[in-house]
Design a protein around this motif. Structure first.
Motif, PDB file in Angstrom:
ATOM      1  N   TRP A   1      -0.206  11.906 -19.133  1.00 36.11           N
ATOM      2  CA  TRP A   1      -0.684  12.990 -18.267  1.00 36.11           C
ATOM      3  C   TRP A   1      -2.097  12.655 -17.795  1.00 36.11           C
ATOM      4  O   TRP A   1      -3.047  13.400 -18.005  1.00 36.11           O
ATOM      5  N   ILE A   2      -2.218  11.529 -17.177  1.00 32.63           N
ATOM      6  CA  ILE A   2      -3.485  11.005 -16.665  1.00 32.63           C
ATOM      7  C   ILE A   2      -3.242  10.555 -15.228  1.00 32.63           C
ATOM      8  O   ILE A   2      -2.100  10.416 -14.805  1.00 32.63           O
ATOM      9  N   PRO A   3      -4.312  10.321 -14.475  1.00 32.45           N
ATOM     10  CA  PRO A   3      -4.121   9.852 -13.096  1.00 32.45           C
ATOM     11  C   PRO A   3      -3.374   8.513 -13.062  1.00 32.45           C
ATOM     12  O   PRO A   3      -3.505   7.685 -13.970  1.00 32.45           O
ATOM     13  N   TYR A   4      -2.614   8.323 -12.009  1.00 28.90           N
ATOM     14  CA  TYR A   4      -1.874   7.079 -11.796  1.00 28.90           C
ATOM     15  C   TYR A   4      -2.793   5.871 -11.945  1.00 28.90           C
ATOM     16  O   TYR A   4      -2.424   4.883 -12.582  1.00 28.90           O
ATOM     17  N   SER A   5      -3.974   5.959 -11.396  1.00 32.01           N
ATOM     18  CA  SER A   5      -4.912   4.821 -11.416  1.00 32.01           C
ATOM     19  C   SER A   5      -5.304   4.411 -12.831  1.00 32.01           C
ATOM     20  O   SER A   5      -5.707   3.274 -13.055  1.00 32.01           O
TER      21      SER A   5
ATOM     22  N   ASP B   1       2.109   6.673  -6.794  1.00 36.44           N
ATOM     23  CA  ASP B   1       1.120   7.664  -7.212  1.00 36.44           C
ATOM     24  C   ASP B   1       1.704   9.066  -7.075  1.00 36.44           C
ATOM     25  O   ASP B   1       1.589   9.904  -7.978  1.00 36.44           O
ATOM     26  N   LEU B   2       2.357   9.316  -5.961  1.00 35.56           N
ATOM     27  CA  LEU B   2       2.992  10.614  -5.729  1.00 35.56           C
ATOM     28  C   LEU B   2       4.110  10.865  -6.744  1.00 35.56           C
ATOM     29  O   LEU B   2       4.244  11.976  -7.271  1.00 35.56           O
TER      30      LEU B   2
ATOM     31  N   GLU C   1       0.830  -1.207   0.000  1.00 35.36           N
ATOM     32  CA  GLU C   1       0.000   0.000   0.000  1.00 35.36           C
ATOM     33  C   GLU C   1       0.863   1.255   0.000  1.00 35.36           C
ATOM     34  O   GLU C   1       0.569   2.225  -0.706  1.00 35.36           O
ATOM     35  N   ILE C   2       1.932   1.237   0.778  1.00 35.58           N
ATOM     36  CA  ILE C   2       2.839   2.387   0.836  1.00 35.58           C
ATOM     37  C   ILE C   2       3.511   2.584  -0.516  1.00 35.58           C
ATOM     38  O   ILE C   2       3.618   3.718  -1.002  1.00 35.58           O
ATOM     39  N   ILE C   3       3.953   1.500  -1.128  1.00 31.89           N
ATOM     40  CA  ILE C   3       4.588   1.602  -2.445  1.00 31.89           C
ATOM     41  C   ILE C   3       3.612   2.195  -3.455  1.00 31.89           C
ATOM     42  O   ILE C   3       3.989   3.066  -4.252  1.00 31.89           O
ATOM     43  N   GLU C   4       2.364   1.774  -3.413  1.00 33.08           N
ATOM     44  CA  GLU C   4       1.374   2.330  -4.348  1.00 33.08           C
ATOM     45  C   GLU C   4       1.158   3.820  -4.106  1.00 33.08           C
ATOM     46  O   GLU C   4       1.065   4.604  -5.055  1.00 33.08           O
ATOM     47  N   LYS C   5       1.101   4.225  -2.852  1.00 37.94           N
ATOM     48  CA  LYS C   5       0.919   5.648  -2.544  1.00 37.94           C
ATOM     49  C   LYS C   5       2.126   6.459  -2.991  1.00 37.94           C
ATOM     50  O   LYS C   5       1.990   7.555  -3.553  1.00 37.94           O
TER      51      LYS C   5
ATOM     52  N   ASP D   1       6.897   3.771 -12.044  1.00 32.38           N
ATOM     53  CA  ASP D   1       6.775   4.627 -10.864  1.00 32.38           C
ATOM     54  C   ASP D   1       7.076   3.845  -9.588  1.00 32.38           C
ATOM     55  O   ASP D   1       7.651   4.384  -8.645  1.00 32.38           O
ATOM     56  N   ARG D   2       6.705   2.586  -9.565  1.00 29.80           N
ATOM     57  CA  ARG D   2       6.967   1.762  -8.382  1.00 29.80           C
ATOM     58  C   ARG D   2       8.460   1.569  -8.134  1.00 29.80           C
ATOM     59  O   ARG D   2       8.886   1.446  -6.982  1.00 29.80           O
TER      60      ARG D   2
END
Length: 70
Positions: A40-44, A11-12, A4-8, A54-55
Motif C-alpha cells: 500500500w505504497i506509491p507505485y514508484s 501506475d494506474l 511510458e504508456i505502460i508505466e502510466k 502491474d505491467r
C-alpha cells in the motif's frame, strides 16, 4: 512512447489495486492483510519485481486499445 504508456497504466493499475484491496481488507485473513499492507505504497516505491506484476495488466490494456474491437 509505449514504455511510458505502460508505466502510466501500471501506475494506474496499482492505484486501483490499492483502493480495492483496502476496501476488502476486512474480509481477508490477518496474514493476507499484513502482506497486502506492505504494497500500500506509491507505485514508484515498489520493487521492479512487483512493478512487473502491474505491467502485465498494463500491457493487456494497451493491447485492447491497440487492437480495438477486432
Amino acid at each position: 512512447m509505449t514504455k511510458e504508456i505502460i508505466e502510466k497504466l501500471a501506475d494506474l493499475e496499482h492505484e486501483q489495486w490499492v483502493k480495492w484491496s483496502k476496501s476488502v481488507a476486512h474480509e481477508v485473513s490477518l496474514e493476507r492483510r499484513e502482506r497486502w499492507q506492505a504494497y500500500w505504497i506509491p507505485y514508484s516505491a515498489l520493487s521492479e519485481e512487483i512493478k512487473e506484476q502491474d505491467r502485465v495488466w498494463a500491457r493487456k490494456v494497451l493491447e485492447v486499445i491497440e487492437n480495438g474491437t477486432e
